[in-house]
Design a protein around this motif. Structure first.
Motif, mmCIF file in Angstrom:
data_model
loop_
_atom_site.group_PDB
_atom_site.id
_atom_site.type_symbol
_atom_site.label_atom_id
_atom_site.label_comp_id
_atom_site.label_asym_id
_atom_site.label_seq_id
_atom_site.Cartn_x
_atom_site.Cartn_y
_atom_site.Cartn_z
ATOM 1 N N LYS A 184 31.299 -58.344 -55.666
ATOM 2 C CA LYS A 184 32.157 -57.051 -56.389
ATOM 3 C C LYS A 184 30.790 -56.036 -55.768
ATOM 4 C CE LYS A 184 35.755 -59.013 -56.513
ATOM 5 N NZ LYS A 184 36.943 -58.467 -55.824
ATOM 6 N N ILE A 185 29.959 -56.263 -56.102
ATOM 7 C CA ILE A 185 28.681 -54.879 -56.726
ATOM 8 C C ILE A 185 28.393 -54.416 -55.408
ATOM 9 C CG2 ILE A 185 27.521 -56.774 -58.177
ATOM 10 C CD1 ILE A 185 25.302 -56.706 -56.172
ATOM 11 N N PRO A 186 28.097 -53.244 -55.378
ATOM 12 C CA PRO A 186 27.724 -52.448 -54.040
ATOM 13 C C PRO A 186 26.778 -53.137 -52.774
ATOM 14 C CG PRO A 186 27.291 -51.282 -55.722
ATOM 15 C CD PRO A 186 27.433 -52.096 -56.699
ATOM 16 N N PHE A 187 26.837 -52.434 -52.120
ATOM 17 C CA PHE A 187 26.231 -53.049 -51.037
ATOM 18 C C PHE A 187 26.131 -52.399 -50.028
ATOM 19 C CE2 PHE A 187 29.361 -56.155 -49.536
ATOM 20 C CZ PHE A 187 29.030 -56.437 -48.796
ATOM 21 N N GLN A 188 24.614 -51.726 -48.990
ATOM 22 C CA GLN A 188 24.977 -51.171 -48.305
ATOM 23 C C GLN A 188 24.711 -52.813 -47.214
ATOM 24 O OE1 GLN A 188 21.054 -50.042 -46.401
ATOM 25 N NE2 GLN A 188 21.954 -47.822 -46.586
ATOM 26 N N PHE A 189 25.498 -52.458 -45.432
ATOM 27 C CA PHE A 189 25.659 -53.635 -44.574
ATOM 28 C C PHE A 189 25.392 -52.825 -43.446
ATOM 29 C CE2 PHE A 189 28.211 -56.035 -41.371
ATOM 30 C CZ PHE A 189 27.917 -56.942 -41.473
ATOM 31 N N TRP A 190 24.400 -53.487 -42.347
ATOM 32 C CA TRP A 190 23.773 -53.541 -41.324
ATOM 33 C C TRP A 190 24.070 -54.701 -40.739
ATOM 34 C CZ3 TRP A 190 21.149 -49.028 -40.179
ATOM 35 C CH2 TRP A 190 20.232 -48.228 -41.433
ATOM 36 N N ARG A 191 24.561 -54.437 -38.930
ATOM 37 C CA ARG A 191 24.520 -55.011 -38.148
ATOM 38 C C ARG A 191 24.042 -55.341 -36.571
ATOM 39 N NH1 ARG A 191 29.239 -54.640 -34.368
ATOM 40 N NH2 ARG A 191 30.251 -53.217 -35.423
ATOM 41 N N SER A 192 23.607 -55.755 -36.058
ATOM 42 C CA SER A 192 23.540 -55.065 -34.424
ATOM 43 C C SER A 192 24.856 -55.449 -33.407
ATOM 44 C CB SER A 192 22.284 -56.659 -33.878
ATOM 45 O OG SER A 192 22.563 -57.602 -34.231
ATOM 46 N N GLN A 193 24.647 -54.649 -32.337
ATOM 47 C CA GLN A 193 25.742 -54.677 -31.690
ATOM 48 C C GLN A 193 25.847 -55.854 -30.756
ATOM 49 O OE1 GLN A 193 26.625 -51.047 -29.705
ATOM 50 N NE2 GLN A 193 27.338 -52.115 -27.518
ATOM 51 N N PRO A 216 31.804 -50.768 -48.595
ATOM 52 C CA PRO A 216 30.440 -50.717 -48.532
ATOM 53 C C PRO A 216 29.504 -49.229 -47.181
ATOM 54 C CG PRO A 216 31.151 -52.633 -46.739
ATOM 55 C CD PRO A 216 31.838 -52.128 -47.903
ATOM 56 N N GLU A 217 28.486 -49.392 -48.022
ATOM 57 C CA GLU A 217 27.862 -48.313 -46.466
ATOM 58 C C GLU A 217 27.606 -49.238 -45.798
ATOM 59 O OE1 GLU A 217 23.794 -46.098 -46.493
ATOM 60 O OE2 GLU A 217 24.651 -46.397 -48.158
ATOM 61 N N MET A 218 28.154 -48.484 -44.323
ATOM 62 C CA MET A 218 28.165 -49.614 -43.129
ATOM 63 C C MET A 218 27.304 -49.106 -41.896
ATOM 64 S SD MET A 218 30.149 -52.296 -42.198
ATOM 65 C CE MET A 218 31.393 -52.412 -43.019
ATOM 66 N N HIS A 219 26.442 -49.646 -41.509
ATOM 67 C CA HIS A 219 25.728 -49.151 -40.505
ATOM 68 C C HIS A 219 25.985 -49.951 -39.253
ATOM 69 C CE1 HIS A 219 23.455 -46.383 -42.751
ATOM 70 N NE2 HIS A 219 23.762 -46.829 -43.471
ATOM 71 N N VAL A 220 25.662 -49.536 -38.100
ATOM 72 C CA VAL A 220 25.812 -51.037 -36.680
ATOM 73 C C VAL A 220 24.887 -49.905 -35.715
ATOM 74 C CG1 VAL A 220 27.072 -51.456 -34.709
ATOM 75 C CG2 VAL A 220 27.875 -50.766 -36.523
ATOM 76 N N VAL A 221 23.488 -50.935 -35.386
ATOM 77 C CA VAL A 221 22.695 -49.743 -34.886
ATOM 78 C C VAL A 221 22.681 -50.798 -32.725
ATOM 79 C CG1 VAL A 221 20.003 -50.352 -34.402
ATOM 80 C CG2 VAL A 221 20.962 -50.669 -36.536
ATOM 81 N N ALA A 223 21.289 -52.574 -30.974
ATOM 82 C CA ALA A 223 20.350 -53.535 -30.615
ATOM 83 C C ALA A 223 20.299 -55.048 -30.444
ATOM 84 C CB ALA A 223 19.128 -52.457 -31.447
ATOM 85 N N GLY A 224 19.603 -55.654 -30.524
ATOM 86 C CA GLY A 224 19.589 -57.063 -30.571
ATOM 87 C C GLY A 224 19.451 -57.785 -31.767
ATOM 88 N N HIS A 225 19.575 -58.886 -32.581
ATOM 89 C CA HIS A 225 19.099 -58.714 -33.870
ATOM 90 C C HIS A 225 17.612 -59.142 -34.524
ATOM 91 C CE1 HIS A 225 20.436 -62.048 -37.224
ATOM 92 N NE2 HIS A 225 18.984 -62.771 -37.045
ATOM 93 N N PHE A 226 16.857 -59.099 -33.198
ATOM 94 C CA PHE A 226 15.520 -59.219 -33.888
ATOM 95 C C PHE A 226 14.754 -57.785 -34.128
ATOM 96 C CE2 PHE A 226 15.008 -63.065 -31.675
ATOM 97 C CZ PHE A 226 15.165 -64.298 -33.334
ATOM 98 N N ALA A 227 15.621 -56.604 -34.179
ATOM 99 C CA ALA A 227 15.556 -55.208 -33.661
ATOM 100 C C ALA A 227 15.253 -54.680 -35.489
ATOM 101 C CB ALA A 227 16.876 -53.785 -33.372
ATOM 102 N N TYR A 228 15.900 -55.423 -36.595
ATOM 103 C CA TYR A 228 15.311 -55.501 -38.069
ATOM 104 C C TYR A 228 14.246 -55.719 -38.685
ATOM 105 C CZ TYR A 228 20.130 -54.060 -37.916
ATOM 106 O OH TYR A 228 21.351 -53.573 -37.987
ATOM 107 N N LEU A 229 12.948 -57.072 -37.099
ATOM 108 C CA LEU A 229 12.124 -57.285 -37.766
ATOM 109 C C LEU A 229 11.337 -56.018 -38.125
ATOM 110 C CD1 LEU A 229 11.918 -60.531 -36.242
ATOM 111 C CD2 LEU A 229 12.561 -59.944 -38.664
ATOM 112 N N ALA A 230 10.103 -56.407 -38.380
ATOM 113 C CA ALA A 230 8.832 -54.813 -38.388
ATOM 114 C C ALA A 230 8.579 -54.851 -36.800
ATOM 115 C CB ALA A 230 7.964 -55.458 -39.275
ATOM 116 N N PRO A 231 7.947 -53.533 -36.273
ATOM 117 C CA PRO A 231 7.802 -53.814 -34.863
ATOM 118 C C PRO A 231 6.350 -54.301 -34.486
ATOM 119 C CG PRO A 231 8.175 -51.659 -36.310
ATOM 120 C CD PRO A 231 7.681 -52.528 -37.203
ATOM 121 N N CYS A 232 6.100 -55.239 -33.908
ATOM 122 C CA CYS A 232 5.231 -55.897 -33.024
ATOM 123 C C CYS A 232 3.888 -54.497 -32.946
ATOM 124 C CB CYS A 232 6.235 -56.997 -32.319
ATOM 125 S SG CYS A 232 7.209 -57.609 -32.310
ATOM 126 N N THR A 233 2.220 -55.635 -32.626
ATOM 127 C CA THR A 233 1.826 -55.167 -32.529
ATOM 128 C C THR A 233 1.829 -55.880 -31.179
ATOM 129 O OG1 THR A 233 -0.031 -57.119 -32.940
ATOM 130 C CG2 THR A 233 0.418 -55.202 -34.266
#
Length: 277
Positions: A184-193, A216-221, A223-233
């Motif tokens: 029931k609480i507000p949340f932001q939702f992200w998913r990968s395409q 909820p605030e909805m976002h679709v990206v 990209a794949g699942h790992f795109a949400y991890l921090a960028p790699c060196t």
């Protein structure tokens, strides 16, 4: 920011000042839950963005389900231990941390990626549907085997101190339209395409998104699942290409994270800090 290092075939170093003074009063707190087999710094750039914006940020390794410890990974108990881990973290931050006085206990947020996304939904009121999972899962080991053998798990811990959340590509295995209605609480939702390990081809999480109530605030990206991890060196990309290679290959993870982090900071400001930035 805390110092940290984890060996996963390449060194991940987080540079910061240990035990630096904390200034401010009534600061909002955001706790982080990493994905299956991850670690507390997997989303370190997002954690840094929140810290630089004036949030207290806390993250832990989930015992038994980290890069260097797989003792509970893919077992039934991990579905219960993960939410309990976060309750203990929140207890520590609000009751025992040396600088706990700077935190406003009425301004607590949660960020969860992948299995960490499930963790957050459980803390927010969802009860995992293990009967559904037992009926549909085909594996002959791990959680599926334990369920098929009649093992059960108590409902996971919930925590009403969490007032809002950012849920990112949550592991969908135990999520249903019925149990998601309990959140029931507000949340932001992200998913990968395009999805990835643990979340399928993107379709299961898209289905979950369609079941969510309360708009909820909805976002679709795209990209794949790992795109949400921090960028790699470059060194990390060579050592662990599985988590550093994006789908499609031309996806700009660094550019996306500038937008992603800004959106996450903005959401938590609106929900926990009254919109002040």
């Amino acid at each position: 920011m805390a110092l940290g290092k984890l060996s996963v075939g390449a060194e991940f170093d987080l540079k910061g000042a240990k035990d630096c003074p904390v200034t401010g009063a009534k600061l909002p707190l955001v706790i982080f839950s990493h994905g299956r087999g991850g670690w507390f710094g997997a989303n370190h750039d997002t954690e840094e963005a929140l810290a630089e914006a004036g949030f207290i940020v806390a993250a832990i390794n989930h015992p038994g389900d980290t890069t260097n410890d797989s003792s509970r990974r893919d077992t039934l108990p991990v579905w219960g231990s993960r939410p309990a881990d976060m309750v203990r973290l929140l207890d520590f931050m609000l009751k025992d941390w040396k600088d706990r006085a700077v935190i406003d206990p009425a301004k607590v947020g949660f960020f969860g990626f992948s299995l960490g996304g499930y963790t957050g939904l459980a803390l927010m009121g969802l009860k995992p549907d293990f009967a559904w999972l037992a009926e549909h899962c085909k594996e002959t080991s791990g959680t599926c085997a334990q369920l098929h053998n009649g093992e059960t798990l108590p409902d996971p811990s919930q925590d009403a101190r969490i007032r809002t959340a950012v849920i990112v590509d949550p592991a969908p295995a135990v999520l249903t339209r019925k149990n998601l209605a309990a959140v029931k609480i507000p949340f932001q939702f992200w998913r990968s395409q395009f999805g990835g390990p643990g979340v399928g081809d993107g379709t299961p999480v898209a289905r979950v998104a369609g079941w969510l109530e309360g708009k909820p605030e909805m976002h679709v990206v795209p990209a794949g699942h790992f795109a949400y991890l921090a960028p790699c060196t470059p060194e990390q990309a060579a050592a662990v290409p599985r988590i550093c290679t994006d789908t499609p290959a031309e996806f700009d993870r660094a550019g996306f994270h500038r937008e992603f982090n800004a959106a996450v900071v903005k959401f938590f400001h609106e929900q926990l800090a009254g919109g002040d930035q």
